[in-house]
Every structure is written in C-alpha cells, then in structure tokens.
Design an enzyme around this catalytic site. Structure first.
Site, PDB file in Angstrom:
ATOM      1  N   GLU A 127      10.376   1.893  10.153  1.00 18.56           N
ATOM      2  CA  GLU A 127      11.713   3.057  10.088  1.00 18.56           C
ATOM      3  C   GLU A 127      10.837   4.163   9.929  1.00 18.56           C
ATOM      4  O   GLU A 127      10.186   4.714   9.182  1.00 18.56           O
ATOM      5  CB  GLU A 127      12.179   2.686   8.553  1.00 18.56           C
ATOM      6  CG  GLU A 127      13.463   3.111   8.314  1.00 18.56           C
ATOM      7  CD  GLU A 127      13.610   4.719   8.030  1.00 18.56           C
ATOM      8  OE1 GLU A 127      13.031   5.445   8.920  1.00 18.56           O
ATOM      9  OE2 GLU A 127      13.576   4.949   6.898  1.00 18.56           O
ATOM     10  N   CYS A 158      14.760  10.592   5.657  1.00 19.97           N
ATOM     11  CA  CYS A 158      15.085  10.449   7.097  1.00 19.97           C
ATOM     12  C   CYS A 158      16.327  10.518   7.491  1.00 19.97           C
ATOM     13  O   CYS A 158      16.806  10.683   8.513  1.00 19.97           O
ATOM     14  CB  CYS A 158      14.468   8.928   7.349  1.00 19.97           C
ATOM     15  SG  CYS A 158      14.870   7.714   6.408  1.00 19.97           S
ATOM     16  N   GLU A 207      11.731  16.337  13.574  1.00 20.68           N
ATOM     17  CA  GLU A 207      11.744  16.161  12.043  1.00 20.68           C
ATOM     18  C   GLU A 207      11.021  17.126  11.177  1.00 20.68           C
ATOM     19  O   GLU A 207       9.866  17.227  11.324  1.00 20.68           O
ATOM     20  CB  GLU A 207      11.606  14.721  11.677  1.00 20.68           C
ATOM     21  CG  GLU A 207      11.924  14.368  10.249  1.00 20.68           C
ATOM     22  CD  GLU A 207      11.613  13.002   9.952  1.00 20.68           C
ATOM     23  OE1 GLU A 207      12.597  12.248   9.603  1.00 20.68           O
ATOM     24  OE2 GLU A 207      10.468  12.596  10.129  1.00 20.68           O
ATOM     25  N   LYS A 249       1.014  -1.326  -0.005  1.00 21.54           N
ATOM     26  CA  LYS A 249      -0.060  -0.039   0.089  1.00 21.54           C
ATOM     27  C   LYS A 249       0.860   1.180   0.133  1.00 21.54           C
ATOM     28  O   LYS A 249       1.381   1.625   1.018  1.00 21.54           O
ATOM     29  CB  LYS A 249      -0.999   0.041   1.295  1.00 21.54           C
ATOM     30  CG  LYS A 249      -1.944   0.919   0.908  1.00 21.54           C
ATOM     31  CD  LYS A 249      -2.449   1.931   2.219  1.00 21.54           C
ATOM     32  CE  LYS A 249      -1.435   2.820   2.751  1.00 21.54           C
ATOM     33  NZ  LYS A 249      -1.447   4.091   1.760  1.00 21.54           N
TER      34      LYS A 249
HETATM   35  P1  NAI Z   1       2.623   8.823   7.500  1.00 18.45           P
HETATM   36  O1  NAI Z   1       3.280   8.217   8.546  1.00 18.45           O
HETATM   37  O2  NAI Z   1       1.245   9.254   7.988  1.00 18.45           O
HETATM   38  O3  NAI Z   1       2.364   7.914   6.027  1.00 18.45           O
HETATM   39  C1  NAI Z   1       3.223   7.030   5.629  1.00 18.45           C
HETATM   40  C2  NAI Z   1       2.239   5.857   5.240  1.00 18.45           C
HETATM   41  O4  NAI Z   1       1.545   5.359   6.132  1.00 18.45           O
HETATM   42  C3  NAI Z   1       1.512   6.279   4.066  1.00 18.45           C
HETATM   43  O5  NAI Z   1       1.342   5.033   2.942  1.00 18.45           O
HETATM   44  C4  NAI Z   1       0.215   6.315   4.734  1.00 18.45           C
HETATM   45  O6  NAI Z   1      -0.823   6.061   3.910  1.00 18.45           O
HETATM   46  C5  NAI Z   1       0.246   5.196   5.754  1.00 18.45           C
HETATM   47  N1  NAI Z   1      -0.645   5.536   6.929  1.00 18.45           N
HETATM   48  C6  NAI Z   1      -1.120   6.605   7.563  1.00 18.45           C
HETATM   49  N2  NAI Z   1      -1.711   6.405   8.442  1.00 18.45           N
HETATM   50  C7  NAI Z   1      -2.040   4.882   8.524  1.00 18.45           C
HETATM   51  C8  NAI Z   1      -2.677   4.216   9.443  1.00 18.45           C
HETATM   52  N3  NAI Z   1      -3.616   5.012  10.351  1.00 18.45           N
HETATM   53  N4  NAI Z   1      -2.661   3.020   9.199  1.00 18.45           N
HETATM   54  C9  NAI Z   1      -1.938   2.245   8.485  1.00 18.45           C
HETATM   55  N5  NAI Z   1      -1.239   3.367   7.650  1.00 18.45           N
HETATM   56  C10 NAI Z   1      -1.113   4.432   7.660  1.00 18.45           C
HETATM   57  O7  NAI Z   1       3.371  10.239   7.382  1.00 18.45           O
HETATM   58  P2  NAI Z   1       2.911  11.465   6.424  1.00 18.45           P
HETATM   59  O8  NAI Z   1       1.761  12.021   6.994  1.00 18.45           O
HETATM   60  O9  NAI Z   1       2.864  11.356   4.877  1.00 18.45           O
HETATM   61  O10 NAI Z   1       4.250  12.443   6.834  1.00 18.45           O
HETATM   62  C11 NAI Z   1       4.313  13.115   8.063  1.00 18.45           C
HETATM   63  C12 NAI Z   1       5.751  13.299   8.424  1.00 18.45           C
HETATM   64  O11 NAI Z   1       6.373  11.833   8.803  1.00 18.45           O
HETATM   65  C13 NAI Z   1       6.489  13.893   7.478  1.00 18.45           C
HETATM   66  O12 NAI Z   1       6.600  15.307   7.417  1.00 18.45           O
HETATM   67  C14 NAI Z   1       7.995  13.428   8.069  1.00 18.45           C
HETATM   68  O13 NAI Z   1       8.405  13.996   9.199  1.00 18.45           O
HETATM   69  C15 NAI Z   1       7.871  12.037   8.510  1.00 18.45           C
HETATM   70  N6  NAI Z   1       8.061  10.992   7.577  1.00 18.45           N
HETATM   71  C16 NAI Z   1       9.074  10.110   7.611  1.00 18.45           C
HETATM   72  C17 NAI Z   1       9.435   9.265   6.497  1.00 18.45           C
HETATM   73  C18 NAI Z   1      10.563   8.342   6.780  1.00 18.45           C
HETATM   74  O14 NAI Z   1      11.209   8.227   5.791  1.00 18.45           O
HETATM   75  N7  NAI Z   1      10.763   7.836   7.866  1.00 18.45           N
HETATM   76  C19 NAI Z   1       8.566   9.127   5.280  1.00 18.45           C
HETATM   77  C20 NAI Z   1       7.483   9.884   5.370  1.00 18.45           C
HETATM   78  C21 NAI Z   1       6.967  10.834   6.399  1.00 18.45           C
END
Ligand code: NAI
Ligand code: MG
Length: 492
Positions: free
Chosen positions: A251, A285, A386, A176
């Site tokens: 991660e 990250c 972050e 997903k």
């Molecule tokens: P997010 O954690 O909400 O999204 C990442 C993935 O999780 C997406 O595929 C999203 O659809 C999914 N997701 C969201 N809510 C979920 C749930 N309840 N159950 C299962 N899957 C779910 O991150 P977001 O909101 O896009 O970004 C926010 C912040 O997170 C960014 O500004 C950054 O600081 C951090 N981030 C860190 C990343 C990394 O590489 N570790 C990658 C993306 C975001």
C-alpha cells in the site's frame, strides 16, 4: 500508561532485551524531545522472531481449530476496545496526531479484529464440477510466517489491517513498526499476550527499516511481506525478496483527486474537501490532496478553503481541542516545507499558510500551517507528487472530460472522491477514474468490510473486506478418482 512497557522486544511470548539494537529515545514531535525509551532490534532479533513465528506456525497455531483462533481474536478485540484511550495516547505521543483523531480512529479497530475473527472459521474452498470419474475440490491454507511492515502515520490502523487478516487466515506474524513510532505496537503486543495467544504467533520487533526491515524481507522463512509506506521502499523490498520469491502486498500512498462539479452540494463538498486536506496533518495516503474544482465554482471553493484554514486549531496534540498536530517527524516537516517552496517556484498561488509555526508553545515542535495553493495546474510537482503534509492543491477544470483526464494524470491510483448532484455523471466519472476506491458525495469512508488498496503506483493487493484475506492464503486443489482405475500407458 496502563503498564505498557516499551524497552523490550516481544519475541516468542517473552519480553526480551535486543541482541543487536538497543534502547532508544522516542521523539514527541510536538516538542522535539524524547518522551520514552523504546527497544530497537537488529538482524539477530529478527532471526529469533522469525524462528518463534515459524515454530508457532508449525506447532500450536496450525493445530488450533479455526473457531478457537477466532475466539482468541475476539478476546483480543474486546481487550483492545478497553484500551482505546491508552493506545491513542501512545500513538499521539509518537506521531503527534491530534488526540481527537487518534481516539476516533483507534475506537474503530476492535471492529476490524472482530470482522476478521468472524471470517477465520469460514475459509472453505469449493467443489469443482467435473465428470463423475473424479471429485475435485479446493481447500485454503495459510501462507506461513508474515512480515508486517508498518508506517508512522497510522501504526495501529496498519497493524489492524495486516494482523487481523493474517491471524484469521492462520498465519503467524512478525510486526516491524516504523522507527519513528514504535511504541504503540509494543503496547499491542501486550494485548496479544493478555488475550492468551500462543507464544510466537505475534512478535513485535521495532527497528530501522534498512536493518530490521530488510532482514525480515530477506529471511528465507518469511513467506509474505505486507507493507505500507513509500513506493521507493516497496521496490527495494521487491528486489530484496526476489531470491526467496517472497510474496508481497504493497500500500504505497497516493495523490487522490477530490473532484467538485458545479452541480454538487457545494457546502458538503467543501466540508469533506477541507476536512480531508488537513486530517492527520496531511499525512495519510487517501487524503484528497488534489482538489479539482469546476471553474464556475472555483473562486467560491478557494475562498472557503482560505477561510477554513483560519479555523483549524493547530496545537498540542494531547489537547482535546486541537484539530491538527505537528508533522510526525523532522524529515516530514522538511519535505512538506520543500514542497511549499516548489509550489511557489512553479507559479502556484499560495493562498494560505505555507510556514512552519515558529512562535509560542509550538516553536520546538514540527508544526506547519494549514496550507492552500490555488491556480495549480495538473502537471506541477505539487499536483503530481505525494507531499504528505497539510497542503491542498486546488486545480480548476472545465467539464467531465477534463476532470477525468486530470484525475488520472498522476502515477498514483489509490483513492478518489467526486461530488455531483447528477447521478448519471457520478457513475460515468466514477467508472473512468483509475483508483482502487472512489467515493461519491462522501469522502474517506473506510471500514473493515470495504476492500482498500491501489492501482498503478499506489500498490498491489487489497486490505480489508473478504478480499483482505486472499494475500494470506494459498489454494490447494485435490482431485480424487471415483474409480481408482489408471490404465497402463505403455500397453498399446
Ligand atoms: P518508508 O517506506 O521508508 O517507511 C515505511 C516502513 O518501511 C517503515 O516501517 C520503515 O522502517 C520500513 N522500511 C524502510 N526501508 C526499508 C527496507 N529497506 N526494507 C524493509 N523495510 C523498510 O517511508 P518513510 O521514509 O517513512 O516516508 C517517506 C514518504 O513515504 C512519506 O513522506 C510519504 O510520502 C510516503 N509514505 C506513505 C505511507 C502510506 O500510507 N502509504 C506511509 C508512510 C510514508
Ligand atoms: Mg524511507
């Protein structure tokens, strides 16, 4: 675009219309306008994808000898290598990453899949030394259906890091991708189809995190979630998967310290630190978003950052000359700009950038200037949280003790870098930094063979390396008596 289609989900080897979601425009962050239509699935689509993955796991995939699994992965890797330009273009349209970076990154991925393919038929267990009355040994088995939940900054890289080991281990997968960047994962599905994977081994269902993602996590037939994203989401996932005891690896980003000692090769350190400050428009990250600089060279480094910020070509991401594209979506732009305001209010000195780019061709996109804050102290929010934007926070320090204390002062612990000409110091400091990965006199060197992942709030588990297969495997211990004698316990 090489005949890739994005308006269907890939479930059980078929391209199907969503039952629950629908087809939605995907936004190009360099224009703010739609560039293509992408299928979004909902709960019933996740249900059918998990059922297909479950059938494939119980059926053809489990019966296939591991060397045939390896051969399929290699065929897929070779196909992937022929599609680097096409995949890079799809990814760049979705997330705005400069095409030179997308191509550079995606051109490495075939080797990730080859690396995992090379491990698929070598996942033996071990024999355990016992007395001669029993023979004890272990075997390793795939955990089952894996839910891979990926972020928008590096959709193809995250897919490679999760699907490569999952498939090599003998698991089946429901991928997903993030709602902002779903298209490239559907392109990937086409390549799995072309490579001849049995139906249901890989399924791709774009969808909203709280709907499709949540359904995947809570599904009783999903054995494991491999997630990359935000810490708050990981906590939600952990709770949602509690009832089914779903295994998780996470991660979760970082606030990597990039430490420059005065005894370092300063020019190379500046190259690495500035490169890592603005790569992916700051949306990765492992970037060194905290630059820790020893006081005697502090002004020199700050001046260099200021000068380099002026050399970054911010522009349309499909232009090969562009160094830095826009932020990947509106919320990330808003988040970054809010941190610029926070940094100013905290008393950090804004040396360069800090504004959305409002003029000319770039006005409609989510572009922001390469930004530099100096005189940052370790406790400020811009040094603790972050940001995920092109914002470098340059923090002065005096000596090793303070460098280590500042480096370890955030909740995160994903990666760190240090520059020093003193080998002893490099080892001393590297050993004391709380991080899953430390680079010495280099930065962001990441390969298929090097385990990657965080400590503290940066996550659980490792991706890549031989360790990258562990989360997808269970160990079974078998003990065989060499005598068959089992005395009656109630005789005396
Ligand atoms: P997010 O954690 O909400 O999204 C990442 C993935 O999780 C997406 O595929 C999203 O659809 C999914 N997701 C969201 N809510 C979920 C749930 N309840 N159950 C299962 N899957 C779910 O991150 P977001 O909101 O896009 O970004 C926010 C912040 O997170 C960014 O500004 C950054 O600081 C951090 N981030 C860190 C990343 C990394 O590489 N570790 C990658 C993306 C975001
Ligand atoms: Mg979120």
């Amino acid at each position: 675009m090489s005949g890739f289609r994005f308006d269907r989900l890939f479930i059980g080897g078929e391209w199907v219309a969503p039952l629950d979601g629908g087809v939605r425009p995907s936004i190009d962050p360099s224009t703010g306008a739609p560039w293509g239509d992408v299928a979004f699935g909902g709960v019933r689509d996740i249900d059918r994808a998990v059922a297909a993955a479950r059938d494939a796991f119980e059926g053809p995939w489990r019966r296939m000898p591991p060397w045939e699994r390896a051969a399929l992965l290699r065929r897929f890797a070779d196909l992937y290598a022929t599609q680097v330009d096409a995949l890079a273009e799809v990814e760049t349209r979705d997330n705005g990453r400069a095409i030179r970076e997308s191509r550079g990154d995606i051109s490495l991925h075939a080797q990730y899949y080859h690396w995992f393919a090379s491990l698929a038929d070598k996942l033996g267990g071990r024999t355990i030394p016992m007395d001669n009355s029993v023979h004890a040994f272990t075997t390793r088995h795939p955990v089952g259906v894996v839910g891979a939940i990926t972020p928008w900054n590096v959709p193809m890289m995250a897919a490679a890091w999760k699907l490569g080991p999952a498939l090599a281990a003998g698991c089946t997968v429901v991928l997903k991708p993030a709602e902002q960047t779903p298209a490239s994962s559907l392109a990937l599905a086409r390549l799995f189809e072309e490579a001849g994977f049995p139906p249901g081994v890989v399924n791709v269902v774009p969808g909203d995190g709280p709907v499709a993602g949540a359904a995947l996590v809570a599904h009783p037939d999903v054995a494991k979630i491999s997630f990359t994203g935000e810490g708050a989401t990981a906590k939600t996932i952990l709770k949602a998967g509690a009832d089914t005891l779903t295994r998780c690896t996470f991660e979760l980003g970082g606030k990597a310290p990039h430490i420059i000692f005065a005894d370092a090769d300063i020019e190379n350190a500046i190259n690495a630190a500035t490169g890592s400050a603005w790569a992916l428009c700051g949306q990765s990250c492992a970037l060194g978003s905290r630059v820790l600089v020893e006081r005697s060279v502090y002004d020199r480094v700050v001046d260099a950052f200021k000068e380099r910020a002026g050399q970054v070509r911010v522009g349309m991401p499909l232009d090969p000359a562009t160094h830095m594209g826009p932020q990947a979506h509106q919320q990330q732009l808003d988040k970054t700009l809010s941190y610029v305001a926070i940094g100013k209010a905290e008393g950090a000195e804004l040396v360069s950038g800090g504004q959305r780019i409002g003029g000319g061709d770039l006005a409609a996109g989510y572009f922001v200037e390469p930004t530099v804050f100096a005189s940052v102290s370790a406790g400020m929010r811009i040094a603790q949280e972050e940001i995920f934007g092109p914002v470098a926070a340059i923090i002065p320090f005096e000596g090793e003790e303070e460098a280590v204390a500042i480096a370890n002062s955030t909740p995160y612990g994903l990666a760190a870098g240090l520059w020093s000409g003193d080998t002893g110091r490099a080892h001393r400091v590297a050993a004391r930094i709380e991080a899953g990965m430390v680079w010495v006199n280099t930065y962001r060197y990441i390969r298929w063979s090097t385990p990657y992942g965080g400590v503290k709030a940066s996550g659980w588990g490792r991706e890549n390396g031989i360790e990258g297969l562990d989360p997808f495997l269970e160990t079974k211990t078998t003990i065989v008596s060499t005598t068959g004698q089992f005395p009656n316990p109630f005789q005396s």
